[in-house]
Design an enzyme around this catalytic site. Structure first.
Site, PDB file in Angstrom:
ATOM      1  N   SER A 171      69.964  55.991  -9.368  1.00  0.00           N
ATOM      2  CA  SER A 171      71.346  55.983  -8.915  1.00  0.00           C
ATOM      3  C   SER A 171      71.638  54.585  -8.386  1.00  0.00           C
ATOM      4  O   SER A 171      70.723  53.841  -8.022  1.00  0.00           O
ATOM      5  CB  SER A 171      71.580  57.041  -7.832  1.00  0.00           C
ATOM      6  OG  SER A 171      70.637  56.921  -6.781  1.00  0.00           O
ATOM      7  N   GLU A 220      74.258  51.948  -5.962  1.00  0.00           N
ATOM      8  CA  GLU A 220      75.274  51.828  -4.914  1.00  0.00           C
ATOM      9  C   GLU A 220      76.081  50.556  -5.127  1.00  0.00           C
ATOM     10  O   GLU A 220      75.529  49.486  -5.378  1.00  0.00           O
ATOM     11  CB  GLU A 220      74.618  51.787  -3.530  1.00  0.00           C
ATOM     12  CG  GLU A 220      75.645  51.647  -2.402  1.00  0.00           C
ATOM     13  CD  GLU A 220      75.023  51.726  -1.029  1.00  0.00           C
ATOM     14  OE1 GLU A 220      74.492  52.804  -0.700  1.00  0.00           O
ATOM     15  OE2 GLU A 220      75.041  50.719  -0.298  1.00  0.00           O
ATOM     16  N   ASP A 280      78.626  53.017  11.742  1.00  0.00           N
ATOM     17  CA  ASP A 280      78.324  52.077  12.822  1.00  0.00           C
ATOM     18  C   ASP A 280      79.512  51.935  13.762  1.00  0.00           C
ATOM     19  O   ASP A 280      80.666  52.096  13.356  1.00  0.00           O
ATOM     20  CB  ASP A 280      77.976  50.700  12.244  1.00  0.00           C
ATOM     21  CG  ASP A 280      76.716  50.732  11.399  1.00  0.00           C
ATOM     22  OD1 ASP A 280      75.783  51.473  11.772  1.00  0.00           O
ATOM     23  OD2 ASP A 280      76.664  50.031  10.375  1.00  0.00           O
ATOM     24  N   PHE A 320      70.538  41.370   6.207  1.00  0.00           N
ATOM     25  CA  PHE A 320      70.830  42.801   6.077  1.00  0.00           C
ATOM     26  C   PHE A 320      69.701  43.621   6.697  1.00  0.00           C
ATOM     27  O   PHE A 320      69.937  44.595   7.417  1.00  0.00           O
ATOM     28  CB  PHE A 320      70.967  43.196   4.603  1.00  0.00           C
ATOM     29  CG  PHE A 320      72.161  42.632   3.896  1.00  0.00           C
ATOM     30  CD1 PHE A 320      73.288  42.226   4.586  1.00  0.00           C
ATOM     31  CD2 PHE A 320      72.165  42.515   2.498  1.00  0.00           C
ATOM     32  CE1 PHE A 320      74.397  41.705   3.928  1.00  0.00           C
ATOM     33  CE2 PHE A 320      73.260  42.003   1.829  1.00  0.00           C
ATOM     34  CZ  PHE A 320      74.376  41.590   2.540  1.00  0.00           C
ATOM     35  N   HIS A 344      67.065  54.837  -5.780  1.00  0.00           N
ATOM     36  CA  HIS A 344      68.454  54.493  -5.493  1.00  0.00           C
ATOM     37  C   HIS A 344      68.522  52.984  -5.285  1.00  0.00           C
ATOM     38  O   HIS A 344      67.888  52.446  -4.375  1.00  0.00           O
ATOM     39  CB  HIS A 344      68.931  55.227  -4.226  1.00  0.00           C
ATOM     40  CG  HIS A 344      70.385  55.005  -3.913  1.00  0.00           C
ATOM     41  ND1 HIS A 344      71.393  55.582  -4.636  1.00  0.00           N
ATOM     42  CD2 HIS A 344      70.992  54.261  -2.947  1.00  0.00           C
ATOM     43  CE1 HIS A 344      72.564  55.233  -4.123  1.00  0.00           C
ATOM     44  NE2 HIS A 344      72.349  54.416  -3.109  1.00  0.00           N
TER      45      HIS A 344
END
Length: 308
Positions: free
Chosen positions: A20, A22, A114, A224, A274
């Site tokens: 998958s 994103e 967040d 990140f 993913h």
């Protein structure tokens, strides 16, 4: 001489691995073009689903919605819309979810989100809003039979008091009806494997999909990771040392690093991945090729219309 067993990753055949992807919603016409070029490149690999990230606030919310709806209308891929508890009442979140259902979206990635005041801030539920991701999962399941994915944190969520508390929170999301766990990206597979073992010991039996981020830009991805609570191993940093001004070599190293990571996980029995694409297809496509994925005969690329 003793015979060694063949690595599973060397025996992969077509159809054994599910992936998958994103994406994040574009902020400009140039980014819109880059996103849909990425989608067009990856669509023929027929991912299980594709998710679109989401942030608090009207502009980001609208961009996510527009991208998800366009995926429904213009491609054969199954989009999963991210949805958070931040800066919205239950009624507002429910209205978004109902609209997604009416538009044909059947999969939601349910997240707490967040704090809108930025990193380091203490999260507080919005007045009249969902308290946390588990509360949101339960709310979504009351609205419609959505497929719901939730987040897992192999190195624990940065705000969790302990690993045990983090697993308890994950169990609450599963008990509320979550169908799948997608992990925060990481670079040391030992963290994922320990997390998987802890989750199973806690009675969590839904799929737990490892998140993988190819390192297109080491400095950016390291940033990140720091914000997400994912450790950056010193050995990994050394692999990119001295390549700041040599992006071509850095790209080759990134491909080798990500391939090594996913192949080691395949050898551990992992069959689903993913990918956090960062809206770039090149490394993700190459890794998927090595995992045995091929464009299916007769598969059509995503239809792309000019950005409005």
């Amino acid at each position: 001489m003793a015979m060694t067993s063949e690595r599973k990753s060397r025996l992969l055949g077509a159809g054994e691995i599910d992936v998958s992807f994103e994406f994040f919603p574009p902020k400009s016409e140039k980014m819109e073009s880059a996103l849909w070029s990425c989608i067009q490149r990856l669509a023929p690999l027929e991912p299980e689903f594709v998710s679109v990230t989401y942030g608090a606030g009207g502009t980001t919310r609208e961009r996510t919605h527009n991208t998800v709806v366009r995926l429904v209308d213009e491609t054969d891929m199954k989009p999963a819309a991210h949805l958070t508890c931040v800066a919205a009442t239950k009624d507002e979140v429910d209205a978004i979810a109902r609209d997604y259902w009416e538009r044909g979206v059947r999969h939601i990635v349910a997240l707490r989100g967040d704090p809108i005041s930025g990193p380091g801030s203490v999260y507080e539920p919005h007045p009249g809003g969902y308290i946390n991701a588990a509360d949101l999962v339960a709310g979504l399941k009351r609205i419609a039979p959505f497929e719901v994915s939730v987040a897992g944190y192999p190195e624990k969520h940065p705000e969790s008091l302990s690993v045990g508390a983090d697993i308890d929170n994950l169990k609450a999301k599963v008990d509320a009806g979550a169908d799948r766990i997608i992990t925060q990206f990481g670079f040391d597979n030992a963290h994922y494997l320990r997390f998987l073992e802890r989750a199973r010991a806690a009675g969590i039996w839904i799929p737990i999909i490892p998140g993988i981020v190819p390192i297109h830009n080491f400095k950016q991805v390291a940033g990140f990771a720091a914000r997400a609570g994912a450790s950056m191993p010193s050995w990994l940093a050394r692999r990119f040392d001295g390549l700041e001004e040599d992006p071509a070599t850095g790209h080759l190293v990134a491909a080798a690093v990500a391939t090594e990571q996913v192949m080691d996980l395949v050898d551990e029995g992992v069959k689903k991945f993913h990918f956090y694409t960062l809206n770039r297809a090149d490394l993700v496509y190459a890794i998927c090729h090595l995992l045995g994925l091929r464009p299916h005969a007769g598969s059509a690329p995503a239809k792309i219309r000019a950005a409005s």
